[in-house]
Scaffold this motif. Structure first.
Motif, PDB file in Angstrom:
ATOM      1  N   VAL A 121       0.876  -1.174   0.000  1.00  0.00           N
ATOM      2  CA  VAL A 121       0.000   0.000   0.000  1.00  0.00           C
ATOM      3  C   VAL A 121       0.908   1.216   0.000  1.00  0.00           C
ATOM      4  CG1 VAL A 121      -1.799   1.278   1.232  1.00  0.00           C
ATOM      5  CG2 VAL A 121      -1.793  -1.232   1.289  1.00  0.00           C
ATOM      6  N   THR A 122       0.610   2.170  -0.875  1.00  0.00           N
ATOM      7  CA  THR A 122       1.382   3.405  -0.942  1.00  0.00           C
ATOM      8  C   THR A 122       0.477   4.583  -0.610  1.00  0.00           C
ATOM      9  OG1 THR A 122       0.975   3.740  -3.308  1.00  0.00           O
ATOM     10  CG2 THR A 122       2.950   2.467  -2.700  1.00  0.00           C
ATOM     11  N   LEU A 123       1.111   5.715  -0.343  1.00  0.00           N
ATOM     12  CA  LEU A 123       0.382   6.958  -0.089  1.00  0.00           C
ATOM     13  C   LEU A 123       1.344   8.110  -0.285  1.00  0.00           C
ATOM     14  CD1 LEU A 123       1.321   8.286   2.903  1.00  0.00           C
ATOM     15  CD2 LEU A 123       0.026   6.346   3.736  1.00  0.00           C
ATOM     16  N   THR A 124       0.794   9.312  -0.364  1.00  0.00           N
ATOM     17  CA  THR A 124       1.612  10.520  -0.330  1.00  0.00           C
ATOM     18  C   THR A 124       1.050  11.429   0.749  1.00  0.00           C
ATOM     19  OG1 THR A 124       0.337  11.757  -1.984  1.00  0.00           O
ATOM     20  CG2 THR A 124       2.178  10.407  -2.797  1.00  0.00           C
ATOM     21  N   VAL A 125       1.948  12.201   1.336  1.00  0.00           N
ATOM     22  CA  VAL A 125       1.566  13.149   2.376  1.00  0.00           C
ATOM     23  C   VAL A 125       2.387  14.415   2.154  1.00  0.00           C
ATOM     24  CG1 VAL A 125       3.208  12.157   4.035  1.00  0.00           C
ATOM     25  CG2 VAL A 125       1.283  13.481   4.875  1.00  0.00           C
ATOM     26  N   THR A 126       1.784  15.561   2.381  1.00  0.00           N
ATOM     27  CA  THR A 126       2.480  16.822   2.184  1.00  0.00           C
ATOM     28  C   THR A 126       3.633  16.947   3.172  1.00  0.00           C
ATOM     29  OG1 THR A 126       0.436  17.826   1.411  1.00  0.00           O
ATOM     30  CG2 THR A 126       2.205  19.333   2.060  1.00  0.00           C
ATOM     31  N   GLY A 145      10.657   8.267  -0.743  1.00  0.00           N
ATOM     32  CA  GLY A 145      11.085   9.366  -1.590  1.00  0.00           C
ATOM     33  C   GLY A 145      10.281  10.628  -1.329  1.00  0.00           C
ATOM     34  N   VAL A 146      10.780  11.714  -1.873  1.00  0.00           N
ATOM     35  CA  VAL A 146      10.107  13.008  -1.758  1.00  0.00           C
ATOM     36  C   VAL A 146      10.028  13.603  -3.160  1.00  0.00           C
ATOM     37  CG1 VAL A 146      10.203  15.337  -0.779  1.00  0.00           C
ATOM     38  CG2 VAL A 146      10.961  13.373   0.587  1.00  0.00           C
ATOM     39  N   VAL A 161       5.710  13.639   0.325  1.00  0.00           N
ATOM     40  CA  VAL A 161       6.480  12.504   0.821  1.00  0.00           C
ATOM     41  C   VAL A 161       5.756  11.242   0.365  1.00  0.00           C
ATOM     42  CG1 VAL A 161       7.315  11.315   2.889  1.00  0.00           C
ATOM     43  CG2 VAL A 161       7.265  13.833   2.812  1.00  0.00           C
ATOM     44  N   HIS A 162       6.474  10.342  -0.277  1.00  0.00           N
ATOM     45  CA  HIS A 162       5.921   9.068  -0.730  1.00  0.00           C
ATOM     46  C   HIS A 162       6.261   7.999   0.311  1.00  0.00           C
ATOM     47  CE1 HIS A 162       4.868  10.256  -4.919  1.00  0.00           C
ATOM     48  NE2 HIS A 162       5.690  11.244  -4.605  1.00  0.00           N
TER      49      HIS A 162
END
Length: 174
Positions: A121-126, A145-146, A161-162
């Motif tokens: 499961v992946t996500l991104t967050v500020t 990674g960013v 931010v990944h």
């Protein structure tokens, strides 16, 4: 407080919560409140009750009030069916600090783990959203990674931010 899968009947509550989220935490989302407010009711229903079965939305309820939500999306493509994407995470201000976010993430991870073939499961967050990053790390996500200049905000560009979470242990080559 309880967590439940959202259904089409929850669409009006979901819409209201998410429109608040897009306005109150504008830098956390790539969509704007205005953009989403223009969507017809059918869009909101499909968002939480995808007729193709490629997403599952969860809600945190305090009585009948929807106070938090998260969605996990699945890929239909053969080469990416092993991945799921966590999106639309938001907990209303009055419900924060009570474990709601953690319970929502756990529900999404459980749904992903129950889907045959899904391994990650992946996500991104500020970048700079320390509370969200801490929550995701506490739930087992790791930064990989960013992405610089990922979203344009009123204050300038923000990076994303990944993060990823392996559902089956860390695979070889990861």
């Amino acid at each position: 407080m309880h967590i439940a899968a959202l259904a089409a009947a929850d669409a009006p509550r979901y819409r209201a919560l998410m429109l608040h989220a897009y306005a109150a935490a504008a830098d956390a989302f790539t969509s704007t409140a205005e953009e989403r407010a223009a969507q017809p009711p059918s869009w909101w229903v499909a968002r939480i009750a995808d007729p193709k079965g490629l997403s599952q939305a969860f809600g945190a309820f305090d009585g009948e009030e929807l106070v938090g939500t998260v969605t996990v999306e699945f890929s239909a493509k053969p080469k990416t069916r092993h991945k799921a994407l966590l999106i639309g995470m938001f907990v209303g201000e009055a419900a924060r600090g009570r474990g709601v976010g953690r319970a929502l993430v756990r529900a999404a991870l459980a749904a992903a783990a129950a889907r045959p073939g899904v391994q990650v499961v992946t996500l991104t967050v500020t970048e700079g959203n320390a509370a969200a990053i801490a929550l995701y790390e506490a739930c087992g996500f790791r930064v990989f990674g960013v992405e610089p200049m990922a979203i344009a905000t009123a204050a300038g560009f923000r990076s994303r931010v990944h993060m990823w979470h392996s559902l089956r242990g860390t695979p070889a080559g990861a």
